[in-house]
Design a protein around this motif. Structure first.
Motif, PDB file in Angstrom:
ATOM      1  N   VAL B 142       0.842  -1.196   0.000  1.00  0.00           N
ATOM      2  CA  VAL B 142       0.000   0.000   0.000  1.00  0.00           C
ATOM      3  C   VAL B 142       0.874   1.243   0.000  1.00  0.00           C
ATOM      4  N   GLU B 143       1.918   1.169   0.774  1.00  0.00           N
ATOM      5  CA  GLU B 143       2.793   2.335   0.854  1.00  0.00           C
ATOM      6  C   GLU B 143       3.452   2.624  -0.475  1.00  0.00           C
ATOM      7  N   LYS B 144       3.803   1.557  -1.171  1.00  0.00           N
ATOM      8  CA  LYS B 144       4.404   1.746  -2.496  1.00  0.00           C
ATOM      9  C   LYS B 144       3.421   2.449  -3.420  1.00  0.00           C
ATOM     10  N   LEU B 145       2.166   2.026  -3.325  1.00  0.00           N
ATOM     11  CA  LEU B 145       1.170   2.604  -4.214  1.00  0.00           C
ATOM     12  C   LEU B 145       0.880   4.051  -3.877  1.00  0.00           C
ATOM     13  N   LEU B 146       1.152   4.427  -2.632  1.00  0.00           N
ATOM     14  CA  LEU B 146       0.958   5.826  -2.262  1.00  0.00           C
ATOM     15  C   LEU B 146       1.872   6.733  -3.067  1.00  0.00           C
ATOM     16  N   LYS B 147       2.953   6.150  -3.540  1.00  0.00           N
ATOM     17  CA  LYS B 147       3.933   7.006  -4.215  1.00  0.00           C
ATOM     18  C   LYS B 147       3.809   6.996  -5.726  1.00  0.00           C
ATOM     19  N   THR B 148       2.864   6.235  -6.245  1.00  0.00           N
ATOM     20  CA  THR B 148       2.781   6.213  -7.715  1.00  0.00           C
ATOM     21  C   THR B 148       2.308   7.546  -8.234  1.00  0.00           C
ATOM     22  N   SER B 149       2.442   7.699  -9.519  1.00  0.00           N
ATOM     23  CA  SER B 149       1.998   8.957 -10.109  1.00  0.00           C
ATOM     24  C   SER B 149       0.544   8.889 -10.534  1.00  0.00           C
ATOM     25  N   ASN B 150      -0.036   7.721 -10.479  1.00  0.00           N
ATOM     26  CA  ASN B 150      -1.417   7.568 -10.897  1.00  0.00           C
ATOM     27  C   ASN B 150      -2.346   8.069  -9.795  1.00  0.00           C
ATOM     28  N   SER B 151      -3.023   9.150 -10.080  1.00  0.00           N
ATOM     29  CA  SER B 151      -3.818   9.748  -8.998  1.00  0.00           C
ATOM     30  C   SER B 151      -4.991   8.880  -8.614  1.00  0.00           C
ATOM     31  N   TYR B 152      -5.528   8.136  -9.536  1.00  0.00           N
ATOM     32  CA  TYR B 152      -6.627   7.236  -9.223  1.00  0.00           C
ATOM     33  C   TYR B 152      -6.211   6.272  -8.131  1.00  0.00           C
ATOM     34  N   LEU B 153      -5.006   5.741  -8.279  1.00  0.00           N
ATOM     35  CA  LEU B 153      -4.542   4.772  -7.306  1.00  0.00           C
ATOM     36  C   LEU B 153      -4.120   5.440  -6.014  1.00  0.00           C
ATOM     37  N   ARG B 154      -3.591   6.643  -6.140  1.00  0.00           N
ATOM     38  CA  ARG B 154      -3.126   7.297  -4.918  1.00  0.00           C
ATOM     39  C   ARG B 154      -4.263   7.559  -3.961  1.00  0.00           C
ATOM     40  N   LYS B 155      -5.404   7.957  -4.545  1.00  0.00           N
ATOM     41  CA  LYS B 155      -6.556   8.211  -3.689  1.00  0.00           C
ATOM     42  C   LYS B 155      -6.943   6.977  -2.913  1.00  0.00           C
ATOM     43  N   LYS B 156      -7.055   5.896  -3.679  1.00  0.00           N
ATOM     44  CA  LYS B 156      -7.477   4.667  -3.021  1.00  0.00           C
ATOM     45  C   LYS B 156      -6.436   4.222  -2.006  1.00  0.00           C
ATOM     46  N   ALA B 157      -5.174   4.374  -2.381  1.00  0.00           N
ATOM     47  CA  ALA B 157      -4.121   3.925  -1.467  1.00  0.00           C
ATOM     48  C   ALA B 157      -4.151   4.727  -0.189  1.00  0.00           C
ATOM     49  N   ALA B 158      -4.423   6.031  -0.320  1.00  0.00           N
ATOM     50  CA  ALA B 158      -4.444   6.861   0.887  1.00  0.00           C
ATOM     51  C   ALA B 158      -5.509   6.387   1.860  1.00  0.00           C
ATOM     52  N   LEU B 159      -6.702   6.123   1.368  1.00  0.00           N
ATOM     53  CA  LEU B 159      -7.755   5.683   2.277  1.00  0.00           C
ATOM     54  C   LEU B 159      -7.505   4.275   2.773  1.00  0.00           C
ATOM     55  N   CYS B 160      -6.888   3.476   1.939  1.00  0.00           N
ATOM     56  CA  CYS B 160      -6.522   2.141   2.397  1.00  0.00           C
ATOM     57  C   CYS B 160      -5.530   2.259   3.533  1.00  0.00           C
ATOM     58  N   ALA B 161      -4.608   3.221   3.395  1.00  0.00           N
ATOM     59  CA  ALA B 161      -3.642   3.432   4.475  1.00  0.00           C
ATOM     60  C   ALA B 161      -4.361   3.827   5.757  1.00  0.00           C
ATOM     61  N   VAL B 162      -5.417   4.637   5.628  1.00  0.00           N
ATOM     62  CA  VAL B 162      -6.198   5.014   6.809  1.00  0.00           C
ATOM     63  C   VAL B 162      -6.716   3.770   7.510  1.00  0.00           C
ATOM     64  N   HIS B 163      -7.232   2.865   6.714  1.00  0.00           N
ATOM     65  CA  HIS B 163      -7.756   1.638   7.309  1.00  0.00           C
ATOM     66  C   HIS B 163      -6.658   0.841   7.980  1.00  0.00           C
ATOM     67  N   VAL B 164      -5.509   0.770   7.325  1.00  0.00           N
ATOM     68  CA  VAL B 164      -4.384   0.016   7.899  1.00  0.00           C
ATOM     69  C   VAL B 164      -3.987   0.617   9.239  1.00  0.00           C
ATOM     70  N   ILE B 165      -3.915   1.930   9.273  1.00  0.00           N
ATOM     71  CA  ILE B 165      -3.525   2.574  10.528  1.00  0.00           C
ATOM     72  C   ILE B 165      -4.537   2.306  11.623  1.00  0.00           C
ATOM     73  N   ARG B 166      -5.804   2.284  11.244  1.00  0.00           N
ATOM     74  CA  ARG B 166      -6.815   2.013  12.262  1.00  0.00           C
ATOM     75  C   ARG B 166      -6.661   0.629  12.833  1.00  0.00           C
ATOM     76  N   LYS B 167      -6.307  -0.308  11.961  1.00  0.00           N
ATOM     77  CA  LYS B 167      -6.207  -1.687  12.426  1.00  0.00           C
ATOM     78  C   LYS B 167      -4.892  -1.936  13.153  1.00  0.00           C
ATOM     79  N   VAL B 168      -3.825  -1.380  12.612  1.00  0.00           N
ATOM     80  CA  VAL B 168      -2.494  -1.629  13.176  1.00  0.00           C
ATOM     81  C   VAL B 168      -1.812  -0.285  13.402  1.00  0.00           C
ATOM     82  N   PRO B 169      -2.084   0.375  14.497  1.00  0.00           N
ATOM     83  CA  PRO B 169      -1.564   1.732  14.670  1.00  0.00           C
ATOM     84  C   PRO B 169      -0.041   1.825  14.624  1.00  0.00           C
ATOM     85  N   GLU B 170       0.630   0.722  14.911  1.00  0.00           N
ATOM     86  CA  GLU B 170       2.097   0.834  14.958  1.00  0.00           C
ATOM     87  C   GLU B 170       2.694   1.114  13.597  1.00  0.00           C
TER      88      GLU B 170
END
Lengths: 170, 820
Positions: B142-170
């Motif tokens: 997910v973190e890798k995808l946060l850095k892509t240049s594709n904005s479609y994917l970046r959006k999704k990756a960002a919110l996916c990261a939100v979910h990851v943080i909620r589940k695993v705060p560390e």
């Protein structure tokens, strides 16, 4: 005044989330779409659906579009779950979003309207039957606009473009 | 085996079913077909079958046997298969099934797929239902995808990261570097999701919050983005009713709120932009109001300057006038939260709030009622009470109890005159009598006994009310008690306030006996009326009738009544000599501590013009009257005497100067304080206090502190805790003088914020000898019921080398143990 999300979660072990679930129901109580962003048991889900239906269908134009619900927790008899339903009625369908009590009601109201406008565009004057026969497509629309309990994309043009691309892949 | 029917067909068929049983039958048949098809491992139709299964699941039928099939679909290469597969996974699977872990590998592969849509699907599924184990495994992708240049994917990756943080705060730190670049994006969608991600990080971890504030200096960046949004012209993509991307604006405001909370610098940086948003946003549509509402919430939460806060409250006031009830509701909710802190500003909108009492929506009415009670004060009590009583008449039963208790509390605190108070209470009893709390009956009775001059008026009105209606028990109980006490006044027709009515003794006894036999009276009420009848035997002349009544009830079925009647009978027969003494007029009752310090009854204004000091609510704390203090919460609530000071060293003007001291003190915000009135205590209590030092050496001794040290005068505070009441801190001051000249006529005065009470006892002397040859000591007792931080302002006056010296100082460095 601002209460941190983590102190008001629906289930004791679950992390705090903005949108807990999105529900589209008709007046009779049939679910046309149910998107859950939090973990619930099947019977809890059913109970929630029934409760939302009971609360929302008795309200008419002279009520506000927000309902705060206190529900006894199934697991722990002493605790109450506090959540807020923001709903909007379009013809025979109720679009309900369940959020935390501290959230901005008016913004989510706009969010619902945005979503419905996209549906309208996508299905060309959407009606309930469209939602029934193409339920998987409706889920796709939801996933394009909401993710992980948050609003993801708000530009209707962009969402529609994506949806058309996805449709061409079928 | 024939090809399984298409999804459309199935849906159409199911919809034709007319009964639940028919539908169930169809579904069972179809499920059986699907199951056999699954067993055959048919790849071509799996997608269709699972889709049908999902539809049936949506109708409420069990579909868990399709879970594994979903996994197989996800693993397939066709996009349509994958799509249905992921949808099925999101609907049918969740954390608790072990099967879901099998998905992890598939998702991992799909996250690296060449087509962005497949990647998107995978991100979406992970973001919706990924469990902690899955999140841990896939966070790197997910973190890798946060850095892509594709904005479609970046959006999704960002919110996916939100979910990851909620589940695993560390795993939060992992996403930090990637997030940094997100804010400089032009794409609104990416911007939006990155703001969400930042918000989530800030909420989860206070360290992160500090990091964002200081290191990244996030606030100016966000302010700039917001400014661009507002200033930029029309952008068709994100425009909603003329406002550009309101959702993004709302999210940025929310993030600003979190960053600015309890941080002065950040709050200052955002003051301008908040003011700008607040004034420039269009309010004609709901969108504008949504943004304004979020702005108001932000202003209230950060450390904004007062001008901004007033602006925010005015916006809320404007909301109240809006036609849309949603907006009114939202405004009332927020005003309720702010009424404690910004009381005056909210007062300005009082009339609008009171109008909301007449709204049709129940939740709006409730909030308006709560807010109205919070806004009641000494000035507006008459007008407000009229509105509230009118509301009480017409509201739903669910409100009546709360409204009635609110009215009682408000009337107790701010009643302008006794007659008004009694009238109000009577009005409540007659309109909502059955909904009042049980303890209001004794409270009311006590109030009536205390207003001596109103007895005749009260009993007359109560009698008239009783004639009309005997169904409301609290009213009946109070009335019968009063008639029992003051029946003689009633019969003699002595009322000054009102037209006296002509009542005979027999009529009164008729009424009381009617109560005894009526079906509507509860046993408690019957008890009251029997006692009342008995009391009248000393006040009325027709004793025989009373004797008869009492003897009848000597054989009543109700044990309580029977006991009373038998005892009263005995009074008539054997103890007739004691009867007058026993049944004479009740003395004025002392009120015991009921609900805490706010319940002390006070009358101010019209009946007591001789006590100007008590009229100022913030000045009622004790330094102005250092003796006569209620440090325990007992005490009578007699009519307020002129404030005395018993300390001989205090000149008469000191009281006035201290009042100024209090005016300047910045008072901490607490709940609406009731002016608690100092009352002259019975002398023995005071002697008891000053003769024994109320020491209590607790194991953690509170360290002494130097409160003041200037020009050679040093004042030290030493602490003890008062034994009977742990909320009282006993401070002994020691004043020493290091100069060569004595300080004569030394006077020490102190003032504390509203929520405290202070008592100064006599000092040991008023001369501080030079060169530390001795010291002046004085004991201060501070009551701190709310355990707030202790602050004190002291004023010292003395004469040094012939010239008078005066000094003011604030003491803030109290050790925490002294007030905790």
């Amino acid at each position: 005044m601002y209460i941190s999300h983590s102190s008001l979660s629906l289930l004791p072990s679950a992390p705090a989330i903005q949108i807990r679930f999105i529900l589209i129901q008709n007046r009779a109580g049939k679910t046309r779409l149910a998107k859950w962003y939090m973990q619930f048991d099947d019977d809890e889900k059913q109970k929630l659906i029934e409760e939302v239906h009971a609360v929302v269908t008795v309200r008419d134009a002279k009520h506000t579009n927000f309902v705060e619900v206190r529900q006894k927790d199934l697991l722990d008899a002493m605790s109450f779950r506090n959540f807020k339903i923001i709903y909007r009625r379009y013809a025979g369908l109720y679009f309900c979003i369940c959020v935390d009590v501290t959230d901005n009601n008016l913004a989510y109201l706009e969010g619902i309207h945005n979503f419905v406008e996209v549906l309208n565009e996508y299905f060309h004057n959407v009606c309930e039957l469209d939602l029934v026969f193409n339920f998987y497509k409706v889920y796709t629309v939801v996933d394009e606009m909401f993710l992980a309990g948050e609003i993801r994309e708000t530009s209707q043009t962009k969402v529609l473009k994506q949806l058309l691309m996805l449709q061409s892949l079928e | 085996m024939p090809a399984p029917i298409r999804l459309r067909e199935l849906i159409r068929t199911i919809r034709t079913a007319r009964t639940q049983a028919e539908e169930r039958e169809m579904i069972q048949k179809e499920c059986a077909a699907i199951r056999s098809s699954f067993r055959e491992e048919d790849n071509t139709y799996r997608c269709r079958n699972v889709a049908k299964l999902l539809y049936m699941h949506m109708l409420g039928y069990p579909a868990h046997f399709g879970q594994l099939e979903c996994l197989k679909l996800i693993a397939s290469q066709k996009f349509t298969d994958k799509r249905i597969g992921y949808l099925g996974a999101m609907l049918l699977l969740d954390e608790r099934q072990d099967v879901h872990l099998l998905m992890t590998n598939c998702i991992k592969n799909d996250l690296n797929h060449s087509t962005q849509y497949v990647q998107g699907l995978a991100l979406c599924t992970l973001g919706c239902m990924g469990s902690s184990e899955m999140c841990r495994d896939l966070a790197g992708e997910v973190e890798k995808l946060l850095k892509t240049s594709n904005s479609y994917l970046r959006k999704k990756a960002a919110l996916c990261a939100v979910h990851v943080i909620r589940k695993v705060p560390e795993l939060m730190e992992m996403f930090l570097p990637a997030t940094k670049n997100l804010l400089s994006e032009k794409n609104h969608g990416v911007l939006h999701t990155s703001v969400v991600l930042l918000t989530e990080m800030c909420e989860r971890s206070p360290d992160m919050l500090l990091h964002f504030r200081k290191v990244w200096i996030l606030v100016p960046q966000l302010v700039r983005i917001l400014k661009n949004l507002i200033m930029s012209g029309y952008s068709p993509e994100h425009d909603v009713s003329g406002i550009s991307d309101p959702f993004l604006q709302v999210r940025i405001l929310r993030l600003l709120r979190i960053l600015g909370r309890s941080d002065d610098d950040s709050s200052e940086a955002m003051n301008d932009i908040l003011a700008q948003v607040a004034t420039n946003t269009e309010t004609s549509k709901n969108v504008g109001n949504a943004i304004l509402y979020e702005t108001v919430l932000t202003i209230m939460d950060i450390k904004s300057e007062s001008g901004l806060r007033v602006l925010a409250i005015n916006i809320l006031g404007r909301f109240l006038l809006n036609n849309d009830k949603n907006i009114r509701y939202v405004a009332l909710t927020s005003l309720l939260k702010t009424v404690q802190t910004d009381h005056n500003a909210v007062q300005r909108h009082r009339s609008t709030i009171v109008d909301c009492l007449k709204d049709l929506d129940v939740s709006i009415k409730r909030r308006a009622m709560e807010l109205s009670f919070a806004l009641v004060n000494g000035n507006n009590i008459r007008g407000m009470m009229k509105e509230l009583l009118y509301f009480l008449d017409s509201c739903d039963p669910e409100f009546k109890a709360d409204c009635a208790s609110g009215v009682f509390l408000a009337a107790e605190k701010y009643a302008p005159s006794k007659r008004w108070h009694i009238d109000t209470i009577m009005r409540v009893l007659t309109t909502a009598g059955s909904y009042v709390r049980d303890d209001s009956v004794p409270n009311l009775i006590q109030l009536i006994t205390n207003s001596v001059e109103m007895h005749a008026y009260t009993v007359q009105r109560l009698y008239k009310a009783l004639l009309d209606d005997i169904s409301q028990q609290p009213l009946v109980q109070v009335s019968s008690w009063c008639i029992g006490e003051y029946g003689d006044l009633l019969v003699s027709g002595q009322c000054e306030e009102e037209e006296p009515i002509q009542v005979t003794e027999d009529e009164v006894l008729d009424v009381l006996e009617g109560l005894l036999v009526s079906n509507l009276s509860t046993p408690v009420t019957r008890g009251y009326s029997l006692t009342a009848i008995m009391k009248l035997s000393t006040r009325f002349s027709s004793v025989n009738r009373i004797k008869k009544v009492v003897s009848i009830y000597g054989s009543s079925i109700d044990v309580e009544l029977q006991q009373r009647a038998v005892e009263y009978n005995a009074l008539f027969k054997k103890y007739d000599h004691m009867r007058p003494a026993l049944l004479e007029r009740m003395p004025i009752m002392e009120k015991t501590a009921s609900n805490g310090p706010t319940e002390i009854v006070q009358t101010n204004g019209e009946t007591e013009p001789s006590v100007p000091d008590t009229k100022h609510p913030p000045l009622v704390t004790q330094p102005a009257n250092q003796a006569n203090d209620l440090l325990d919460l007992l005490g009578g609530n007699d009519v307020v005497p002129v404030i005395q000071t018993t300390l001989p060293t205090k000149p008469a003007s000191a009281g006035g100067e201290l009042l100024d001291l209090l005016g300047d003190l910045s008072l901490s915000s607490g709940p609406a304080p009731a002016p608690s009135v100092p009352i002259s205590q019975p002398p023995f209590l005071l002697d008891g206090l000053s003769s024994q030092p109320l020491f209590n050496d607790i194991s953690a001794a509170i360290p002494p502190m130097t409160a003041y040290s200037k020009n050679g005068l040093k004042i030290e505070f030493t602490f003890e805790r008062a034994n009977p009441n742990p909320n009282i801190a006993v401070i002994t001051i020691h004043a020493t003088n290091t100069t060569e000249a004595d300080m004569t006529e030394f006077v020490f005065q102190a003032a504390v914020p509203k929520t405290f009470q202070l008592q100064l006892l006599s000092p040991s002397s008023n001369m501080v000898p030079a060169l530390n040859q001795g010291s002046v000591t004085q004991v201060i007792r501070v009551l701190n019921p709310q355990k707030q931080q202790l602050r004190m302002r002291v004023k010292l006056t003395y004469t040094h080398k012939g010239s008078p010296v005066q000094d003011l100082a604030e003491v803030n460095n109290f050790p925490p143990q002294s007030w905790q």
